[in-house]
Design an enzyme around this catalytic site. Structure first.
Site, PDB file in Angstrom:
ATOM      1  N   LYS A   1     -15.593   7.458  -1.020  1.00 41.13           N
ATOM      2  CA  LYS A   1     -16.116   5.543  -0.803  1.00 41.13           C
ATOM      3  C   LYS A   1     -17.460   6.310   0.626  1.00 41.13           C
ATOM      4  CE  LYS A   1     -12.226   2.309  -2.196  1.00 41.13           C
ATOM      5  NZ  LYS A   1     -11.744   1.732  -1.284  1.00 41.13           N
TER       6      LYS A   1
ATOM      7  N   ASP B   1      -0.261   1.850  -0.506  1.00 40.86           N
ATOM      8  CA  ASP B   1      -1.618   1.056  -1.491  1.00 40.86           C
ATOM      9  C   ASP B   1      -1.406   0.182  -0.441  1.00 40.86           C
ATOM     10  OD1 ASP B   1      -4.427   0.848  -2.117  1.00 40.86           O
ATOM     11  OD2 ASP B   1      -4.197   0.382  -3.730  1.00 40.86           O
TER      12      ASP B   1
ATOM     13  N   ARG C   1     -39.519  10.498  10.601  1.00 44.20           N
ATOM     14  CA  ARG C   1     -38.141   9.145   9.108  1.00 44.20           C
ATOM     15  C   ARG C   1     -36.861   9.733   8.658  1.00 44.20           C
ATOM     16  NH1 ARG C   1     -36.040   5.220  10.866  1.00 44.20           N
ATOM     17  NH2 ARG C   1     -38.042   4.958  11.494  1.00 44.20           N
TER      18      ARG C   1
ATOM     19  N   LYS D   1      -4.022   8.139  -9.172  1.00 45.78           N
ATOM     20  CA  LYS D   1      -3.700   6.232  -8.641  1.00 45.78           C
ATOM     21  C   LYS D   1      -4.088   5.065  -9.606  1.00 45.78           C
ATOM     22  CE  LYS D   1      -7.512   5.921  -6.723  1.00 45.78           C
ATOM     23  NZ  LYS D   1      -7.680   5.349  -5.072  1.00 45.78           N
TER      24      LYS D   1
ATOM     25  N   GLU E   1      -0.732   7.521  -5.344  1.00 47.45           N
ATOM     26  CA  GLU E   1      -0.882   6.425  -4.947  1.00 47.45           C
ATOM     27  C   GLU E   1       0.441   4.984  -5.646  1.00 47.45           C
ATOM     28  OE1 GLU E   1      -4.374   3.642  -5.396  1.00 47.45           O
ATOM     29  OE2 GLU E   1      -3.579   3.082  -6.696  1.00 47.45           O
TER      30      GLU E   1
END
Length: 278
Positions: free
Chosen positions: A133, A216, A98, A165, A195
């Site tokens: 992410k 962005d 698995r 950011k 950003e």
């Protein structure tokens, strides 16, 4: 992938899945009973994580397991194609099954999904990259799979580079102040990326002399304006909401990089089965 880190994580995955033992397999089979099986494609896809990861899962479980018929990473396979053959103690093959399948299915899904974006971009001179992410605990596997699919990696973690950011800017007060503080702390060898949400912020980045400007969630018209304004004074990265319907048009805007969180957070897993032979 670093093999020591790879094996450490595989051991954790096996401990999670096996727990205190495989009650089913250990009740049915003796430790000396031998068997063979094959990992088989149940659908067409690009292979990632079979010879590099699934194979290591079986070897970590029991180094005496014999592996053969392994397909190369990046191969395109069809329904029924054999990806790898395994033979050894039945109990160990079933204990490793698995975890090996989960990782190979996940990685092949990411490689296949990434290849769709790379193909959509076509001949445009742009790099398709992932983001941070990723699934916690699976980053080395998922970012490797992006590479197999023809993409590239953005930062692996927060120590890999500077990316100022929106929340950094909001908390600091301005791009100029954030860049100033960063430059005072980091080595001269590290690039600075910022950003931006507006063309005014793009102008501020140019004035600060940053190395990479991220655009962005901008429209293609705005991206084109930004690229013309930047005029080669910084690398240009487009990001935010990129999908298979928009990536080609964004690439034609003249950006250098397109970063896509969906490569890892939205890729469907591929269907791989383990078919028993003996």
């Amino acid at each position: 992938m670093d093999k020591n880190l790879l094996h450490d994580q595989i051991r954790d995955f096996l401990r999670e899945d096996i727990g205190r033992g495989d009650l089913t397999s250990e009740s049915i089979f003796s430790n000396t009973q031998m068997g063979s099986a094959r990992l088989v494609a149940r659908e067409p896809f690009i292979v990632a994580g079979v010879s590099t990861v699934a194979a290591e899962v079986f070897k970590v479980q029991n180094p005496e397991i014999v592996l053969s018929e392994m397909v190369d990473e990046g191969s395109r396979v069809q329904v029924g194609d054999v990806l790898m053959a395994v033979s050894g103690p039945v109990v160990d093959l079933l204990k490793a099954e698995r975890v090996a399948l989960n990782l190979a299915q996940r990685m092949s899904g990411i490689a296949s999904f990434t290849s769709m974006f790379v193909e959509a971009v076509g001949d445009a001179n742009v790099r398709v990259t992932d983001t941070r992410k990723t699934t916690p605990g699976l980053r080395i596997f998922e970012k490797y799979a992006v590479q197999v699919g023809g993409g590239a990696n953005h930062r692996f973690n927060l120590t890999d580079g500077v990316l100022i950011k929106d929340n950094h800017i909001a908390a600091c007060g301005s791009i100029r102040e954030a860049v100033k503080r960063v430059r005072a702390k980091i080595p001269h060898t590290i690039k600075i990326e910022v950003e931006t949400d507006t063309l005014l912020q793009v102008d501020e980045c140019i004035a600060c002399g940053v190395d990479i400007i991220m655009l962005d969630n901008m429209s293609c018209d705005t991206i084109t304006q930004a690229v013309q304004t930047i005029a080669g004074r910084a690398l240009v990265e487009a990001s935010g909401g990129v999908n298979l319907n928009t990536v080609a048009e964004i690439a034609r805007c003249g950006v250098d990089i397109i970063s896509i969180g969906a490569l890892t957070h939205s890729a469907p897993s591929c269907d791989i089965g383990m078919d028993w032979l003996l």
